[in-house]
Motif scaffolding. Structure first.
Motif, PDB file in Angstrom:
ATOM      1  N   ASN A 199      -9.601  -6.571  -9.958  1.00  0.00           N
ATOM      2  CA  ASN A 199      -9.671  -5.866  -8.642  1.00  0.00           C
ATOM      3  C   ASN A 199      -8.893  -4.663  -8.132  1.00  0.00           C
ATOM      4  O   ASN A 199      -7.847  -4.878  -7.929  1.00  0.00           O
ATOM      5  N   ARG A 200      -9.355  -3.744  -8.327  1.00  0.00           N
ATOM      6  CA  ARG A 200      -8.588  -2.391  -7.712  1.00  0.00           C
ATOM      7  C   ARG A 200      -8.297  -2.449  -6.273  1.00  0.00           C
ATOM      8  O   ARG A 200      -9.130  -2.955  -5.296  1.00  0.00           O
ATOM      9  N   SER A 201      -6.876  -2.399  -5.836  1.00  0.00           N
ATOM     10  CA  SER A 201      -6.363  -2.657  -4.687  1.00  0.00           C
ATOM     11  C   SER A 201      -6.978  -1.545  -3.622  1.00  0.00           C
ATOM     12  O   SER A 201      -7.376  -2.293  -2.582  1.00  0.00           O
ATOM     13  N   GLY A 202      -7.239  -0.240  -3.827  1.00  0.00           N
ATOM     14  CA  GLY A 202      -7.882   0.500  -2.853  1.00  0.00           C
ATOM     15  C   GLY A 202      -6.778   0.752  -1.857  1.00  0.00           C
ATOM     16  O   GLY A 202      -7.311   1.418  -0.700  1.00  0.00           O
ATOM     17  N   ILE A 203      -5.926   0.286  -1.890  1.00  0.00           N
ATOM     18  CA  ILE A 203      -4.693   0.337  -0.563  1.00  0.00           C
ATOM     19  C   ILE A 203      -4.112   1.824  -0.674  1.00  0.00           C
ATOM     20  O   ILE A 203      -3.444   2.077  -1.886  1.00  0.00           O
ATOM     21  N   LYS A 204      -3.867   2.398   0.001  1.00  0.00           N
ATOM     22  CA  LYS A 204      -3.272   3.843   0.163  1.00  0.00           C
ATOM     23  C   LYS A 204      -1.722   3.827   0.400  1.00  0.00           C
ATOM     24  O   LYS A 204      -1.348   2.887   1.152  1.00  0.00           O
ATOM     25  N   LEU A 205      -1.175   4.369  -0.663  1.00  0.00           N
ATOM     26  CA  LEU A 205       0.388   4.279  -0.661  1.00  0.00           C
ATOM     27  C   LEU A 205       0.975   5.592  -0.405  1.00  0.00           C
ATOM     28  O   LEU A 205       2.187   5.725  -0.293  1.00  0.00           O
ATOM     29  N   ALA A 206       0.178   6.483   0.170  1.00  0.00           N
ATOM     30  CA  ALA A 206       0.873   7.875   0.696  1.00  0.00           C
ATOM     31  C   ALA A 206       1.604   7.450   1.969  1.00  0.00           C
ATOM     32  O   ALA A 206       1.251   6.967   2.636  1.00  0.00           O
ATOM     33  N   GLY A 207       2.909   8.346   1.679  1.00  0.00           N
ATOM     34  CA  GLY A 207       3.834   7.921   2.780  1.00  0.00           C
ATOM     35  C   GLY A 207       4.769   6.832   2.789  1.00  0.00           C
ATOM     36  O   GLY A 207       5.875   7.005   3.600  1.00  0.00           O
ATOM     37  N   ALA A 208       4.291   5.895   1.941  1.00  0.00           N
ATOM     38  CA  ALA A 208       5.370   4.701   1.731  1.00  0.00           C
ATOM     39  C   ALA A 208       6.714   5.184   1.071  1.00  0.00           C
ATOM     40  O   ALA A 208       6.768   5.757   0.184  1.00  0.00           O
ATOM     41  N   LYS A 209       7.481   4.361   1.285  1.00  0.00           N
ATOM     42  CA  LYS A 209       8.891   4.619   0.857  1.00  0.00           C
ATOM     43  C   LYS A 209       9.077   3.911  -0.454  1.00  0.00           C
ATOM     44  O   LYS A 209       8.799   2.636  -0.677  1.00  0.00           O
ATOM     45  N   ASP A 210       9.186   4.341  -1.669  1.00  0.00           N
ATOM     46  CA  ASP A 210       9.108   3.495  -2.913  1.00  0.00           C
ATOM     47  C   ASP A 210      10.552   3.426  -3.506  1.00  0.00           C
ATOM     48  O   ASP A 210      11.308   4.678  -3.434  1.00  0.00           O
ATOM     49  N   GLN A 211      11.121   2.539  -3.883  1.00  0.00           N
ATOM     50  CA  GLN A 211      12.489   2.065  -4.436  1.00  0.00           C
ATOM     51  C   GLN A 211      12.519   1.036  -5.550  1.00  0.00           C
ATOM     52  O   GLN A 211      11.277   0.532  -5.772  1.00  0.00           O
ATOM     53  N   GLU A 267       5.138 -12.567   7.949  1.00  0.00           N
ATOM     54  CA  GLU A 267       4.072 -13.410   7.476  1.00  0.00           C
ATOM     55  C   GLU A 267       3.772 -12.941   6.082  1.00  0.00           C
ATOM     56  O   GLU A 267       3.835 -11.972   5.547  1.00  0.00           O
ATOM     57  N   ARG A 268       3.103 -14.088   5.293  1.00  0.00           N
ATOM     58  CA  ARG A 268       2.806 -13.904   3.967  1.00  0.00           C
ATOM     59  C   ARG A 268       1.787 -12.694   3.569  1.00  0.00           C
ATOM     60  O   ARG A 268       1.990 -11.799   2.886  1.00  0.00           O
ATOM     61  N   ASN A 269       0.824 -12.536   4.420  1.00  0.00           N
ATOM     62  CA  ASN A 269      -0.318 -11.435   4.252  1.00  0.00           C
ATOM     63  C   ASN A 269       0.251  -9.773   4.433  1.00  0.00           C
ATOM     64  O   ASN A 269      -0.300  -8.918   4.136  1.00  0.00           O
ATOM     65  N   GLN A 270       1.937  -9.849   4.751  1.00  0.00           N
ATOM     66  CA  GLN A 270       2.240  -8.547   4.931  1.00  0.00           C
ATOM     67  C   GLN A 270       2.494  -7.957   3.396  1.00  0.00           C
ATOM     68  O   GLN A 270       2.858  -6.758   3.172  1.00  0.00           O
ATOM     69  N   PHE A 271       2.699  -8.740   2.463  1.00  0.00           N
ATOM     70  CA  PHE A 271       2.881  -8.511   1.106  1.00  0.00           C
ATOM     71  C   PHE A 271       2.005  -8.533   0.099  1.00  0.00           C
ATOM     72  O   PHE A 271       1.038  -9.592   0.053  1.00  0.00           O
ATOM     73  N   GLN A 272       1.811  -7.731  -0.655  1.00  0.00           N
ATOM     74  CA  GLN A 272       0.714  -7.605  -1.760  1.00  0.00           C
ATOM     75  C   GLN A 272       1.397  -6.995  -3.106  1.00  0.00           C
ATOM     76  O   GLN A 272       2.494  -6.371  -3.047  1.00  0.00           O
ATOM     77  N   LEU A 273       1.011  -7.638  -4.370  1.00  0.00           N
ATOM     78  CA  LEU A 273       1.422  -7.193  -5.454  1.00  0.00           C
ATOM     79  C   LEU A 273       0.479  -6.563  -6.259  1.00  0.00           C
ATOM     80  O   LEU A 273      -0.546  -6.980  -6.512  1.00  0.00           O
ATOM     81  N   ILE A 274       0.535  -5.441  -6.931  1.00  0.00           N
ATOM     82  CA  ILE A 274      -0.352  -4.613  -7.819  1.00  0.00           C
ATOM     83  C   ILE A 274       0.299  -4.617  -9.211  1.00  0.00           C
ATOM     84  O   ILE A 274       1.600  -4.415  -9.277  1.00  0.00           O
ATOM     85  N   LEU A 324       4.033  -4.404  -2.274  1.00  0.00           N
ATOM     86  CA  LEU A 324       3.740  -3.552  -1.003  1.00  0.00           C
ATOM     87  C   LEU A 324       3.918  -4.312   0.169  1.00  0.00           C
ATOM     88  O   LEU A 324       3.997  -5.468   0.433  1.00  0.00           O
ATOM     89  N   TYR A 325       4.615  -3.479   1.300  1.00  0.00           N
ATOM     90  CA  TYR A 325       4.902  -4.061   2.518  1.00  0.00           C
ATOM     91  C   TYR A 325       4.196  -3.550   3.310  1.00  0.00           C
ATOM     92  O   TYR A 325       4.126  -2.266   3.638  1.00  0.00           O
ATOM     93  N   MET A 326       3.542  -4.241   4.365  1.00  0.00           N
ATOM     94  CA  MET A 326       2.360  -3.642   5.129  1.00  0.00           C
ATOM     95  C   MET A 326       2.800  -4.561   6.589  1.00  0.00           C
ATOM     96  O   MET A 326       2.362  -5.626   6.629  1.00  0.00           O
ATOM     97  N   PRO A 327       3.387  -3.764   7.616  1.00  0.00           N
ATOM     98  CA  PRO A 327       4.057  -4.624   8.821  1.00  0.00           C
ATOM     99  C   PRO A 327       2.657  -5.167   9.388  1.00  0.00           C
ATOM    100  O   PRO A 327       2.805  -6.233  10.215  1.00  0.00           O
ATOM    101  N   GLU A 328       1.576  -4.494   9.396  1.00  0.00           N
ATOM    102  CA  GLU A 328       0.152  -4.886  10.264  1.00  0.00           C
ATOM    103  C   GLU A 328      -0.972  -4.862   9.082  1.00  0.00           C
ATOM    104  O   GLU A 328      -1.436  -4.125   8.642  1.00  0.00           O
ATOM    105  N   PRO A 329      -0.941  -6.233   8.471  1.00  0.00           N
ATOM    106  CA  PRO A 329      -1.762  -6.430   7.388  1.00  0.00           C
ATOM    107  C   PRO A 329      -3.363  -5.905   7.410  1.00  0.00           C
ATOM    108  O   PRO A 329      -3.900  -5.353   6.783  1.00  0.00           O
ATOM    109  N   SER A 330      -3.712  -5.811   8.708  1.00  0.00           N
ATOM    110  CA  SER A 330      -5.083  -5.650   9.092  1.00  0.00           C
ATOM    111  C   SER A 330      -5.085  -4.020   9.225  1.00  0.00           C
ATOM    112  O   SER A 330      -6.479  -3.692   8.767  1.00  0.00           O
TER     113      SER A 330
END
Length: 368
Positions: A199-211, A267-274, A324-330
């Motif tokens: 399942n390809r994530s399709g989540i955009k990572l542009a602008g996210a801080k990576d470390q 909350e749990r859904n703020q975090f995804q792993l790819i 991945l961390y998304m403050p607003e999962p929606s």
């Protein structure tokens, strides 16, 4: 005029008597022993065996016998047993059967779902009572256990069982087989899996801080903020149960979360792993075994530690991970990522050398 009916009745009575005598005479002849009668039976004769529309599998190959693929069954090559048959000219053959649930669910397993067929496609009967030790009983199969047993069949004494096939039907007596095994069947070749899903994530990572993992990320401003520090992903075997499928291994990430200036929300859904191929790893939103985050409030100066569990197929060899961390999962907007880059050679265990104790901050200062 009155004599003829009596004569007809007498003639009919005589004919019936003679016919009965002739039938008994034939019976007595058939009851005698002849060379033909002493010959062993040549084939099974319990009706036509079920047919299979697909490919036949090799004996001992695990095959899905349920529409969702959740229930898989293995069948051994038929073999003659030493148990005496109740019928002259026949012997008791046996197959060893095992069934397990690959994902989740509860299924019924019936010995009459297994059909032994001779080379002519004729069904071999099962004895009224299975006389073999370890006989397969009508069973319930779920993700917590493997069901196994022996199924008995009555076959001609001189049968060459290497030419026989075994079929599985969803209902006893069904004319259609769901799976079949034979000496000419094909065995599945083991495939190397290097992704946690397809399942390809399709989540955009542009602008996210990576470390790198173990590096803290702070969201908010100086007086009010929330700091998240994740551990490097590590592998955990998951016990069979209703909270996770049987065919996966856990990929665990520990979180250390601290709030400053005000209560923080997590909350749990703020975090995804790819994985390193960009595929989204599955997880149970209600929590796999060992997971302890659904949603929570983190008080100021009272940091907490949480455990997240993602899934990857058993035997998979994933080279790298990104959390991945998304403050607003929606919104699906990622503000921070942590990356474990692919190693020179993939390992079956993600960061197996990483400690399960989580990030650097001492657990004595964390609650939860």
């Amino acid at each position: 005029m009155t004599v003829r009916p009596r004569l007809l009745a007498l003639s009919l009575t005589t004919a019936l008597t003679m016919s009965a005598c002739t039938f008994r005479s034939d019976d007595s002849k058939e009851s005698g022993t002849t060379d033909q009668d002493s010959m062993p039976a040549a084939a099974c004769s319990s009706g036509e065996a079920p047919s299979l529309g697909g490919k036949t599998s090799a004996f001992d190959a695990p095959v899905a016998v349920e529409s969702s693929g959740a229930l898989r069954t293995q069948v051994s090559e038929p073999a003659m047993s030493t148990t005496a048959s109740p019928t002259d000219g026949y012997r008791i053959a046996q197959i060893k059967v095992s069934a397990r649930v690959q994902t989740n669910g509860v299924f019924a397993l019936h010995p009459e779902s297994f059909v032994l067929a001779d080379p002519d496609g004729q069904r071999c009967a099962q004895p009224a009572t299975n006389p073999l030790r370890g006989a397969l009983q009508v069973s319930q199969v779920d993700e917590s256990k493997v069901v196994s047993g022996v199924v008995a069949f009555i076959v001609p004494a001189e049968a060459n069982l290497s030419d026989y096939a075994v079929h599985y039907v969803d209902k006893p007596g069904s004319p259609k087989a769901i799976a079949s095994w034979s000496g000419n069947g094909s065995a599945p070749s083991p495939a190397t899996v290097n992704t946690c899903s397809t399942n390809r994530s399709g989540i955009k990572l542009a602008g996210a801080k990576d470390q790198e993992f173990y590096k803290p990320f702070t969201t908010g401003d100086d007086p009010i903020s929330l700091t998240i520090t994740p551990s490097t992903p590590w592998s955990r075997e998951l016990k069979p149960g209703p909270n996770q499928p049987n065919d996966v291994r856990g990929v665990v990430v520990s979180l250390y979360v601290a709030a400053k200036g005000s209560v923080g929300y997590i909350e749990r859904n703020q975090f995804q792993l790819i994985d390193d191929k960009g595929n989204l790893c599955r997880y149970n939103e209600l929590g796999s075994d060992g997971e302890n985050l659904t949603s929570d409030l983190v008080e100021t100066d009272k940091p907490k530690r949480y455990t997240l569990v993602f899934w990857t197929p058993k035997g998979s060899e994933v080279a790298g991970w990104k959390l991945l961390y998304m403050p607003e999962p929606s919104d699906r907007k990622v503000t921070a990522t942590w990356t474990l880059k692919p190693r020179a050679s993939a390992s079956k265990s993600p960061s197996s050398s990483a400690s399960s104790s989580g990030p650097v901050p001492s657990s004595s200062t964390a609650t939860g």
